[in-house]
Design a protein around this motif. Sequence first.
Motif, mmCIF file in Angstrom:
data_model
loop_
_atom_site.group_PDB
_atom_site.id
_atom_site.type_symbol
_atom_site.label_atom_id
_atom_site.label_comp_id
_atom_site.label_asym_id
_atom_site.label_seq_id
_atom_site.Cartn_x
_atom_site.Cartn_y
_atom_site.Cartn_z
ATOM 1 N N SER A 153 39.256 29.934 43.810
ATOM 2 C CA SER A 153 40.548 30.468 43.417
ATOM 3 C C SER A 153 40.365 31.442 42.259
ATOM 4 O O SER A 153 39.385 31.354 41.525
ATOM 5 N N THR A 154 41.316 32.357 42.128
ATOM 6 C CA THR A 154 41.314 33.241 40.968
ATOM 7 C C THR A 154 41.924 32.533 39.767
ATOM 8 O O THR A 154 41.693 32.926 38.645
ATOM 9 N N ASP A 214 40.016 28.338 49.900
ATOM 10 C CA ASP A 214 40.805 28.884 48.805
ATOM 11 C C ASP A 214 41.853 27.830 48.472
ATOM 12 O O ASP A 214 42.298 27.092 49.357
ATOM 13 N N ILE A 215 42.248 27.735 47.229
ATOM 14 C CA ILE A 215 43.256 26.752 46.838
ATOM 15 C C ILE A 215 44.657 27.250 47.158
ATOM 16 O O ILE A 215 45.474 26.531 47.724
ATOM 17 N N ASN A 216 44.951 28.499 46.817
ATOM 18 C CA ASN A 216 46.291 29.058 47.003
ATOM 19 C C ASN A 216 46.375 29.760 48.349
ATOM 20 O O ASN A 216 45.933 30.900 48.491
ATOM 21 N N CYS A 273 41.279 25.436 37.910
ATOM 22 C CA CYS A 273 41.055 24.297 38.797
ATOM 23 C C CYS A 273 41.749 23.077 38.219
ATOM 24 O O CYS A 273 41.496 22.692 37.086
ATOM 25 N N TYR A 298 35.872 24.531 46.617
ATOM 26 C CA TYR A 298 37.163 25.164 46.377
ATOM 27 C C TYR A 298 36.911 26.521 45.721
ATOM 28 O O TYR A 298 35.951 26.677 44.976
ATOM 29 N N GLU A 302 40.434 31.179 53.947
ATOM 30 C CA GLU A 302 40.654 32.229 52.947
ATOM 31 C C GLU A 302 41.736 33.168 53.459
ATOM 32 O O GLU A 302 41.651 33.655 54.584
ATOM 33 N N ASP A 319 48.249 23.804 51.230
ATOM 34 C CA ASP A 319 47.352 24.504 50.321
ATOM 35 C C ASP A 319 45.918 23.980 50.492
ATOM 36 O O ASP A 319 45.651 23.086 51.286
#
Length: 141
Positions: free
Chosen positions: A92-93, A63-65, A96, A90, A10, A71
């Motif tokens: 993320s804000t 986190d993805i990003n 998906c 996974y 993260e 990544d």
Amino acid sequence: MRRRQILVVEDNYLLLEMLTALCQRNGIAVVSVSSGEAAVAAIRQATAAEDRADAAFALLLTDINLPGLIDGWSVAQAFRMLNPNGPVIYSSTGGCDDRRAVPDSVFLAKPFRIQDVVDLANSMMREPAAGSESLILRATS
């Protein structure tokens, strides 16, 4: 009995610290990193030290990003190459992209309740994954 240890990736340091602290309070050992490059290095290091009882990761929360060249999708692929049945969460804000998710993974939209992540991690480490589709969880307000 093998000690449960998870890898948390993260880039938001406050969220990383909160996730780490809550997992540890719930008896889950955590290796926490803030970039994809550090995550892949931790995965390789844990695999190289497989003979140690506490070395392997029981779960990946990523986190993805992430900043840098690697990544969260790539972190999960590296994790699964060395741990084919390892559960992956996974977060993320953003949305998906299921096409890039590894099979039997879960997507948790941010913002989420930290305790829900710990409960989900405990559940995924306890039960083997079933099926081959990813599960998408939506955050509640």
